[in-house]
Write a protein that holds these residues in place. Sequence first.
Motif, PDB file in Angstrom:
ATOM      1  N   GLY A  53       0.847  -1.361   0.170  1.00 61.23           N
ATOM      2  CA  GLY A  53       0.105   0.128  -0.002  1.00 61.23           C
ATOM      3  C   GLY A  53       0.861   1.206   0.200  1.00 61.23           C
ATOM      4  N   LEU A  54       0.672   1.816  -1.114  1.00 59.94           N
ATOM      5  CA  LEU A  54       1.469   3.334  -1.321  1.00 59.94           C
ATOM      6  C   LEU A  54       0.525   4.584  -1.011  1.00 59.94           C
ATOM      7  N   PHE A  55       1.034   5.415   0.150  1.00 62.08           N
ATOM      8  CA  PHE A  55       0.019   6.270   0.512  1.00 62.08           C
ATOM      9  C   PHE A  55       0.470   7.588  -0.168  1.00 62.08           C
ATOM     10  N   LEU A  56      -0.661   8.340  -0.926  1.00 62.82           N
ATOM     11  CA  LEU A  56      -0.442   9.304  -1.715  1.00 62.82           C
ATOM     12  C   LEU A  56      -1.361  10.543  -1.068  1.00 62.82           C
ATOM     13  N   ASP A  80       4.915   7.017   1.930  1.00 63.41           N
ATOM     14  CA  ASP A  80       4.987   5.937   3.089  1.00 63.41           C
ATOM     15  C   ASP A  80       4.454   4.757   2.395  1.00 63.41           C
ATOM     16  N   LEU A  81       5.140   3.507   2.937  1.00 68.29           N
ATOM     17  CA  LEU A  81       4.650   2.333   2.120  1.00 68.29           C
ATOM     18  C   LEU A  81       4.397   1.394   3.444  1.00 68.29           C
ATOM     19  N   LEU A  82       3.119   0.432   3.175  1.00 69.43           N
ATOM     20  CA  LEU A  82       2.811  -0.472   3.967  1.00 69.43           C
ATOM     21  C   LEU A  82       2.860  -2.006   3.116  1.00 69.43           C
ATOM     22  N   ILE A  83       3.663  -2.782   3.765  1.00 66.71           N
ATOM     23  CA  ILE A  83       3.828  -4.264   3.259  1.00 66.71           C
ATOM     24  C   ILE A  83       3.216  -5.265   4.074  1.00 66.71           C
ATOM     25  N   THR A  84       2.181  -6.071   3.554  1.00 61.53           N
ATOM     26  CA  THR A  84       1.483  -6.937   4.108  1.00 61.53           C
ATOM     27  C   THR A  84       1.754  -8.302   3.184  1.00 61.53           C
ATOM     28  N   PRO A  85       2.403  -9.188   3.908  1.00 60.91           N
ATOM     29  CA  PRO A  85       2.592 -10.509   3.268  1.00 60.91           C
ATOM     30  C   PRO A  85       1.454 -11.301   3.223  1.00 60.91           C
ATOM     31  N   VAL A  86       1.460 -12.255   2.162  1.00 60.43           N
ATOM     32  CA  VAL A  86       0.254 -13.316   1.942  1.00 60.43           C
ATOM     33  C   VAL A  86      -0.014 -13.814   3.404  1.00 60.43           C
ATOM     34  N   ASN A  87      -1.390 -14.292   3.520  1.00 58.55           N
ATOM     35  CA  ASN A  87      -1.883 -14.958   4.884  1.00 58.55           C
ATOM     36  C   ASN A  87      -1.621 -14.185   6.021  1.00 58.55           C
ATOM     37  N   THR A  88      -1.472 -12.742   5.964  1.00 58.37           N
ATOM     38  CA  THR A  88      -1.328 -12.080   7.075  1.00 58.37           C
ATOM     39  C   THR A  88      -2.510 -11.196   7.446  1.00 58.37           C
ATOM     40  N   THR A  89      -2.872 -11.409   8.600  1.00 55.58           N
ATOM     41  CA  THR A  89      -4.392 -10.564   9.019  1.00 55.58           C
ATOM     42  C   THR A  89      -3.969  -8.879   9.059  1.00 55.58           C
ATOM     43  N   GLN A  93      -7.424   0.960  11.143  1.00 55.28           N
ATOM     44  CA  GLN A  93      -8.353   2.138  11.392  1.00 55.28           C
ATOM     45  C   GLN A  93      -7.533   3.473  10.844  1.00 55.28           C
ATOM     46  N   SER A  94      -8.408   4.469  10.646  1.00 57.61           N
ATOM     47  CA  SER A  94      -7.806   5.829   9.977  1.00 57.61           C
ATOM     48  C   SER A  94      -8.939   6.634  10.090  1.00 57.61           C
ATOM     49  N   GLU A  95      -8.474   8.000  10.271  1.00 59.42           N
ATOM     50  CA  GLU A  95      -9.330   9.217  10.123  1.00 59.42           C
ATOM     51  C   GLU A  95      -8.963  10.151   9.160  1.00 59.42           C
ATOM     52  N   GLY A  96      -9.712  10.526   8.204  1.00 53.67           N
ATOM     53  CA  GLY A  96      -9.409  11.602   7.252  1.00 53.67           C
ATOM     54  C   GLY A  96      -9.613  10.942   5.813  1.00 53.67           C
ATOM     55  N   VAL A  97      -9.012  11.924   4.899  1.00 52.72           N
ATOM     56  CA  VAL A  97      -9.081  11.412   3.543  1.00 52.72           C
ATOM     57  C   VAL A  97      -8.054  10.800   3.134  1.00 52.72           C
ATOM     58  N   VAL A  98      -8.005   9.377   2.755  1.00 52.91           N
ATOM     59  CA  VAL A  98      -6.874   8.687   2.365  1.00 52.91           C
ATOM     60  C   VAL A  98      -6.926   8.442   0.859  1.00 52.91           C
ATOM     61  N   GLU A  99      -5.826   8.706   0.327  1.00 53.11           N
ATOM     62  CA  GLU A  99      -5.428   8.502  -0.955  1.00 53.11           C
ATOM     63  C   GLU A  99      -4.105   7.504  -1.346  1.00 53.11           C
ATOM     64  N   MET A 100      -4.449   6.375  -1.828  1.00 55.37           N
ATOM     65  CA  MET A 100      -3.688   5.258  -2.113  1.00 55.37           C
ATOM     66  C   MET A 100      -3.442   4.628  -3.439  1.00 55.37           C
ATOM     67  N   GLN A 129       7.093  -8.226   7.029  1.00 48.87           N
ATOM     68  CA  GLN A 129       5.950  -7.122   7.326  1.00 48.87           C
ATOM     69  C   GLN A 129       6.833  -5.661   7.190  1.00 48.87           C
ATOM     70  N   ALA A 130       6.091  -4.608   7.061  1.00 51.83           N
ATOM     71  CA  ALA A 130       6.666  -3.348   7.100  1.00 51.83           C
ATOM     72  C   ALA A 130       5.625  -2.529   7.142  1.00 51.83           C
ATOM     73  N   PHE A 131       5.611  -1.519   8.212  1.00 51.14           N
ATOM     74  CA  PHE A 131       4.889  -0.323   8.492  1.00 51.14           C
ATOM     75  C   PHE A 131       5.547   0.857   8.104  1.00 51.14           C
ATOM     76  N   GLN A 132       4.894   1.801   7.474  1.00 56.45           N
ATOM     77  CA  GLN A 132       5.349   3.062   7.170  1.00 56.45           C
ATOM     78  C   GLN A 132       7.051   3.182   6.905  1.00 56.45           C
ATOM     79  N   THR A 133       7.121   2.307   5.886  1.00 55.64           N
ATOM     80  CA  THR A 133       8.764   2.092   5.063  1.00 55.64           C
ATOM     81  C   THR A 133       8.547   3.019   4.089  1.00 55.64           C
ATOM     82  N   ARG A 134      10.057   3.225   3.709  1.00 55.68           N
ATOM     83  CA  ARG A 134      10.027   3.954   2.282  1.00 55.68           C
ATOM     84  C   ARG A 134      10.941   3.039   1.156  1.00 55.68           C
ATOM     85  N   ASP A 135      10.597   3.030   0.135  1.00 53.95           N
ATOM     86  CA  ASP A 135      11.433   2.426  -0.950  1.00 53.95           C
ATOM     87  C   ASP A 135      11.014   3.162  -2.292  1.00 53.95           C
ATOM     88  N   PRO A 136      11.850   3.987  -2.898  1.00 55.19           N
ATOM     89  CA  PRO A 136      11.714   4.856  -4.233  1.00 55.19           C
ATOM     90  C   PRO A 136      11.381   3.794  -5.134  1.00 55.19           C
TER      91      PRO A 136
END
Length: 293
Positions: A53-56, A80-89, A93-100, A129-136
């Motif tokens: 998930g790439l947040f824009l 910012d990037l969110l990486i969720t591997p296969v079979n990972t729950t 939760q968020s609040e505001g306008v999300v564009e991704m 797994q990775a939360f809020q990581t960066r990968d150009p």
Amino acid sequence: MTQGQFLPTKGAADSKWLVTQQWGPLGLLDCRQTCAVEDDEEPWVYTTEHTLGLFLSPRPLWISHRQASRSYTGFYNRGDLLITPVNTTLVTQSEGVVEMVQIRLQDAFLRQVAAETLGQNEDRVELMQAFQTRDPQIEAIARMLQAELRQAAAGSRLYVDSLANVLAVHLLRQHATARSPLPTYPGGLPPRQLRQVLDYLDAHLATEITLATLAELVDISPFHFSRLFKQSLGVSPYQYLLQQRIERAKRLLKQTDQPITTIALACGFNSHSHLGRKFRQLTGMTPKTFRLS
């Protein structure tokens, strides 16, 4: 939210959209929506795909994530990037306008690339797994896929296939628990194999061509095929295919009086406008202007 053609309302603060596309083993979701914190969020789990998930969003967005036993709460910024591997729950939760942009890559495809390209044991492939990581590089690929989706252009499967293979190799080298160096194959394709591929491309300019099909012609992995092809000719398979389609369109424009739409379809483009965009990109003029010149 509706799923379908990308038609955001420009200038509207509350504009929202959700559009998806599947290209073989790679899926893409492009969305903008308003989120409100809820007490009971539905968990998400993809049993056959890894998700990126790439947040824009132009403004920082408050998000709370939980992946299996790990959690994160904070503000995500553009890129910012969110990486969720296969079979990972995943619970979010968020609040505001999300564009991704969300990329979904099939686990079977990633394992195939690991075995064919890096010589890894496909049964041991595991992403981290990775939360809020960066990968150009992932960000660049996601934006190219988003642009392809928004253009709604057919005839670009070879381009997307190439991006999917580059993405898979990058994930295996940078975001997997076990990493392998990338093998090198100097010298490009042997002349006989290169001629075989070029003859195939010339004979199938009007049809959809996949990277896997070209790689099978010379019995190597799609990723290595792309690298060797570029070493041989200095351009990627997609760039070469596009050049040849434009060259055929030029000949038909000058030598026949066929309608431009007919020429577009005969050269592998899905419409007059699709040919027009690519023709202007490579020649600096429209097909009509070229025909009259």
